[in-house]
Design an enzyme around this catalytic site. Structure first.
Site, PDB file in Angstrom:
ATOM      1  N   LYS A   1      34.688 -14.725 -11.368  1.00 43.73           N
ATOM      2  CA  LYS A   1      34.539 -13.427 -12.047  1.00 43.73           C
ATOM      3  C   LYS A   1      34.963 -12.305 -11.095  1.00 43.73           C
ATOM      4  CE  LYS A   1      31.085 -10.770 -14.704  1.00 43.73           C
ATOM      5  NZ  LYS A   1      29.657 -10.705 -15.093  1.00 43.73           N
TER       6      LYS A   1
ATOM      7  N   SER B   1      24.515 -11.857 -18.887  1.00 41.68           N
ATOM      8  CA  SER B   1      25.984 -11.854 -18.827  1.00 41.68           C
ATOM      9  C   SER B   1      26.648 -13.196 -18.569  1.00 41.68           C
ATOM     10  CB  SER B   1      26.455 -10.859 -17.762  1.00 41.68           C
ATOM     11  OG  SER B   1      26.320  -9.549 -18.248  1.00 41.68           O
TER      12      SER B   1
ATOM     13  N   SER C   1      28.792  -9.852 -19.915  1.00 41.90           N
ATOM     14  CA  SER C   1      30.001  -9.346 -19.295  1.00 41.90           C
ATOM     15  C   SER C   1      30.931 -10.419 -18.732  1.00 41.90           C
ATOM     16  CB  SER C   1      29.617  -8.393 -18.163  1.00 41.90           C
ATOM     17  OG  SER C   1      28.926  -9.099 -17.140  1.00 41.90           O
TER      18      SER C   1
END
Lengths: 97, 476, 469
Positions: free
Chosen positions: B77, B176, B152
């Protein structure tokens, strides 16, 4: 619809050091108000203990030894600095003092 | 093109050991798939030439036979610092920021010879529940490209669901990892707070953030968690734990396990198609010797409010360093210090981030810190104690991960509260610092995945994988 | 109409004497080349986290104990949020809610009167970057960023500049004696902000803050001129504003910097990156043990031993010598005379520290004992000083050797007689009243005795012998 005042928006924007364009003020007046109304619910919650949970950490904290040190060369860090002058980081002149 | 990437990790490992394939084969396949699926917009930055070069070098070395993750491609990420690989947090603020150091998890990934394929798309600074706040555009849900991935960690979720890489790292501040895992039908674990070092994770809300694995199945999730945990002296909130193998209970049955389902998790905020799937899971559990009780838990319905206060408060402070002085974007309109700040932060941040920073600043200002922030921390403490109470009696708390399945990408972003409500069921876990795991428990009539949320007591990840793997098999 | 009373409170920032910074693991040293003692944490690069220097915490605790504070055993930190380019994280890590020490005091003495000055709190925090300014640009050096600081906040207990100066002197002494800080105001390792108010009643008047004053005597002058200014303002019917001022040394007056914003909004909240650190009682006791006897206690010991007050202050001002005297059980007057006299002279001349010489504490104790018992006299001491300092020879042997070379009074008499009779010219000169003659004769005698004799004795014997001529 409930809104913050223009002054309230500008005050909060200044606290956060974020410029708000005139055209955006209306939007923020509404959106910030919605969020603040949401969090206002917290006032109604009854909680017995006043103990605060800052972090869910439960383990013993182990600190650093004073003699453990390491340095990084400014030449490395410099690559990401928007403006430098020699070995210094350059910014617009600071007033205040 | 070969389809090695569809094999399980142990199968791939077998091929490496027997010299049937090399890491280069696998990495080339990854990039081939990523290019074929570029419309998914999973990645912000690809590490192609370095990854291929590293794979080639690895191929010339001896395969580490006891290291199942040797040569396995992984996606990271884009809020995790990777030395020499641009790390943007999906923000214009860091569009050109190239870190000079590796996050501790990245060091661990590298030491186990995994191959970093690229940096995945996400909500800007991890603020959002759909990944649509990304400066680089939203990723798409591989199950249905008109749907959101969730967020997210949407890029990492889509990357696994789309079979672009077998492994990915996500981060979870208020769901997330688990919520996009649910929307895309994959396995995502948010470990116990402190399990994984946060050094190098670009902070959103320090007391809630945690890095975790996102994978195709439970076993591989446990494998990856094995390699990223551990005390780190650079992160005072990371904890010393005995080395353990998180796969060790996988395959054992669940007889005698005690499971609680809070009534709030099956209340009318959850859609019927999801409740039905959960009912099916409960049947499986009961018929296999587990006890399931529906219980009342205090404060669960307040979690979103707490989250808004704590996460936005901490974020307003954590994001103060993005000021145009030391790194990242600096506005060209910077004649004075105040102009530099206001313009840099106005131009560098997107609207969701700006809104949250402003609200967070307000919540901490003057007397508000006591009225809102302290109160939130007191309730947070009470909520944690409530979880402790339940875990004295039960092994796990179960519920759905989300209230609905993934919705349309073009649904309005206007309601600033919507993104918080998407995480209503997963936020309490972050508040209490507990581990939470999403596994798929079926799909709706439109084939959209539905996720099961397993909450364990602190440090109980291995047992969570046990029940998760059991259900994974039964639900096949 | 009553008299105006001045009230003074002082905030002191001191840099801690550590090897590395407080929340960053880079070297604590600034003033040299810019941006060398830095790493990614100093620059607040995204993803970095603070790490806490254990020794810094220990020094903070030590200071709090030495200042008689109640200790908060749960050490926690807060973030003080504000935007300024010299503050890389956008917040300073400090202790706003639960400082490490509270409710302490320092005892001062002014014109024979003792008084306790309250310490409101002492907290641990970090310094900011150093900035220099040109016309349109400023330049940042991150070496000073994160340097460990303690801030000591007094109660507004001081009533005039003398008390304030005595307070600062005392604070400095204590922090030096505990090895907490260098306390060099001229180098900025100790900085003072002074809050002054005046009032005719017991209720405190509105205070002003005068910042960054460069020396303790300047603090005194600043308080004097600031309280006079306030009195004048009030007398003219004006009110005092809460404001920040600075002291102009040359003009000897304070100058307005800025009017205080209504309640600076620092948005304090607990630092989530640093979990609580618990100070165990055993650790606190250990640190207490480490605190050396503080100056006032030493003064009392010296006073009771009969040391003159001028020498007491000389000892206090020279911590190395004072430390050397700790646990000394012999004659302190003789000991202090030796240390402040010949030994200090020797140390100054050679640039050595007493610890670098061969004069161990045991050896020194024997030496003082011998002087006290008059086994040796000052003259012998002076002559064996270098041997004592520069060799590891046994002190008894040194003294024996010296003594074997010396003469009894009877032997001296014979020697004096011999020298006098072999120098008739000098005798003549002596009788003619020339002082030089006696000096010459003394010299001859001392030469023969290789300096081992007591000059007073030799002088007496010589006078007697000459009188007989």
């Amino acid at each position: 619809m409930d809104k913050l005042t223009k002054e309230e928006v500008l005050h909060v924007a200044h606290l956060a050091r974020i410029k708000v364009e005139d055209s955006e003020i209306e939007k923020y007046q509404i959106e910030l108000k919605q969020l603040l109304d949401d969090v206002d619910q917290i006032k109604d919650i009854v909680v017995e203990s006043q103990e605060l949970l800052v972090t869910p950490v439960e383990h013993e904290t182990i600190l650093r030894n004073d003699s453990d040190t390491r340095e990084v060369e400014f030449n490395m860090i410099k690559k990401n600095v928007p403006a430098t002058n020699g070995n210094f980081v350059e910014v617009p002149v600071m007033v205040n003092e | 093109m070969n389809r090695y990437l569809d094999l399980s990790i142990p199968e791939i490992h077998e091929l490496f050991v027997n010299h049937k394939i090399t890491p280069v084969d696998l990495v080339e396949e990854c990039y081939h798939r990523i290019e074929e699926n570029s419309d998914l917009n999973c990645f912000i930055t690809l590490n192609k030439s370095e990854a291929l070069e590293y794979a080639k070098k690895l191929g010339e070395e001896k395969v580490e036979e006891d290291n199942l993750l040797w040569g396995i491609p992984i996606a990271i990420k884009d809020n995790i610092s990777t030395k020499n690989i641009r790390t943007t947090c999906a923000s214009r603020m860091l569009e050109n920021y190239v870190p000079i150091y590796d996050a501790t998890v990245v060091e661990k990934i590298k030491s186990k010879k995994m191959i970093i394929i690229g940096k995945t798309n996400m909500d800007e600074f991890a603020m959002g529940s759909t990944s649509r706040t990304s400066y680089f555009g939203a990723p798409k849900n591989p199950i249905d490209k008109t749907k959101i991935t969730g967020g997210s960690s949407g890029g990492s979720a889509a990357c696994i669901a789309g079979a672009l890489t077998p492994l990915a790292l996500g981060t979870d501040t208020g769901g997330s990892i688990r919520q996009p895992a649910s929307y895309t039908g994959i396995v995502g674990m948010k470990p116990t707070y402190g399990r994984v070092s946060r050094y190098g994770l670009i902070a959103f809300a320090s007391s809630l953030d945690q890095i975790g694995p996102m994978t195709r199945n439970v076993y591989e999730n446990a494998l990856l968690l094995n390699e990223i945990v551990g005390k780190d002296k650079k992160d005072l909130t990371s904890r010393e734990c005995e080395r353990e193998d998180f796969t060790r209970f996988i395959g054992k049955d669940i007889h005698g396990m005690k499971i609680a389902i809070p009534n709030y998790f099956v209340s009318n905020i959850v859609s019927n198609e999801i409740i039905q799937k959960l009912d099916h899971v409960v049947e499986i559990l009961k018929s296999n010797g587990a006890e399931v009780d529906y219980i009342d838990m205090k404060y669960l319905d307040q979690a979103v409010t707490l989250y808004q206060i704590i996460a936005m408060g901490e974020a307003s402070s954590n994001l103060a360093r993005f000021d145009g002085v030391k790194f990242g974007y600096r506005s060209s309109q910077s004649d004075s210090i105040e102009e530099m700040y206001a313009n840099t932060r106005c131009e560098g941040f997107g609207s969701e981030v700006k809104r949250r920073i402003m609200v967070g600043s307000y919540l901490l200002s003057g007397e508000n810190a006591k009225i809102y922030y302290d109160k939130a921390l007191a309730i947070r403490n009470a909520m944690k104690e409530e979880f402790d109470r339940v875990f004295q009696e039960y092994d796990f708390i179960l519920g759905p991960t989300t209230t609905t399945v993934a919705y349309n990408l073009d649904e309005s972003l206007d309601d600033p509260r919507k993104s918080f409500m998407d995480d209503v069921l997963v936020i309490p876990v972050n508040m209490a610092g507990l581990p939470g795991l999403n596994i798929p428990m079926g799909e709706n009539d439109d084939h959209m995945p539905i996720g099961l949320h397993i909450i364990g007591n602190r440090l109980e990840e291995a047992r969570m994988y046990q029940i998760a793997s059991f259900l994974e098999n039964k639900l096949k | 109409m009553g008299e105006y009373k001045t009230r003074v409170g002082i905030e002191v920032h001191c840099e801690l004497k550590t090897n590395s910074k407080m929340f960053v693991d880079s070297i604590n040293n600034y003033g040299g080349m810019a941006n060398v003692n830095i790493n990614e944490i100093d620059f607040a690069l995204p993803g970095t986290l603070p790490c806490v220097n254990e020794y810094g915490i220990m020094l903070g605790l030590k200071a709090a104990l030495a200042l008689n504070c109640t200790i908060n055993k749960k050490v926690v930190f807060d973030r003080k949020n504000y935007f300024y380019p010299d503050l890389p994280k956008g917040y300073q890590i400090t202790q706003a809610r639960n400082p490490i020490g509270v409710n302490g005091y320092v005892e001062i003495e002014v014109e024979g009167k003792k008084k306790k000055i309250g310490i409101h709190d002492i907290h641990i925090e970090e310094d900011t970057c150093k900035s220099t300014h040109a016309d349109t640009k400023s330049y940042l050096d991150f070496n000073r960023n994160g340097v460990p600081l303690i801030e000591i906040v007094s109660e507004p207990d001081m009533e005039n500049e003398k008390e304030a100066m005595a307070y600062l002197e005392k604070l400095k002494e204590i922090l030096l004696y505990t090895n907490v800080s260098d306390c060099k105001m001229e180098e900025g390792s100790m900085r003072c902000d002074v809050n002054v108010s005046v009032s005719k009643t017991e209720t405190l008047g509105t205070r002003t803050e005068t910042k960054n004053i460069g020396s303790i005597s300047s603090v005194g002058r600043a308080i004097l001129v600031e309280s006079n200014r306030q009195i004048q303002e009030l007398e003219q019917g004006n009110t005092i504003q809460e404001e920040t001022r600075r002291f102009d040394e040359k003009q000897n007056r304070t100058i307005l910097m800025r009017v205080k914003e209504t309640g600076n909004d620092y948005r304090y909240f607990p630092e989530p990156d640093i979990p609580p650190y618990i100070l165990e009682d055993t650790f606190i006791d250990e640190v207490k043990e480490k605190i050396e006897v503080l100056p006032d206690e030493r003064r009392e010991i010296y006073r009771q031993a009969g040391i003159q007050s001028i020498n007491i202050e000389k000892l206090i001002a020279n911590k190395e010598i004072s430390d050397y005297l700790r646990n000394f059980s012999g004659n302190l007057v003789i000991a202090s005379n030796l240390l402040l006299g010949e030994i200090s002279a020797y140390l100054n001349k050679t640039g050595k520290k007493i610890g670098d010489t061969f004069l161990s504490k045991e050896k020194f104790a024997l030496l003082v004992d011998k002087l006290d018992r008059k086994e040796i006299n000052n003259q012998i001491f002076k002559e064996i000083l270098i041997e004592l300092m520069e060799t590891d020879h046994d002190i008894n042997k040194i003294v024996e050797n010296k003594k074997s070379a010396s003469f009894t009074e009877e032997e001296l008499k014979v020697l004096v007689a011999r020298i006098v009779s072999s120098n008739p010219q000098s005798v003549e000169d002596y009788k003619a009243g020339k002082d030089r003659a006696i000096k010459y004769l003394m010299g001859q005698i001392m030469k023969e005795t290789k300096g081992s004799s007591d000059p007073t004795l030799v002088n007496r014997l010589l006078q007697e012998e000459l009188a007989r001529k």
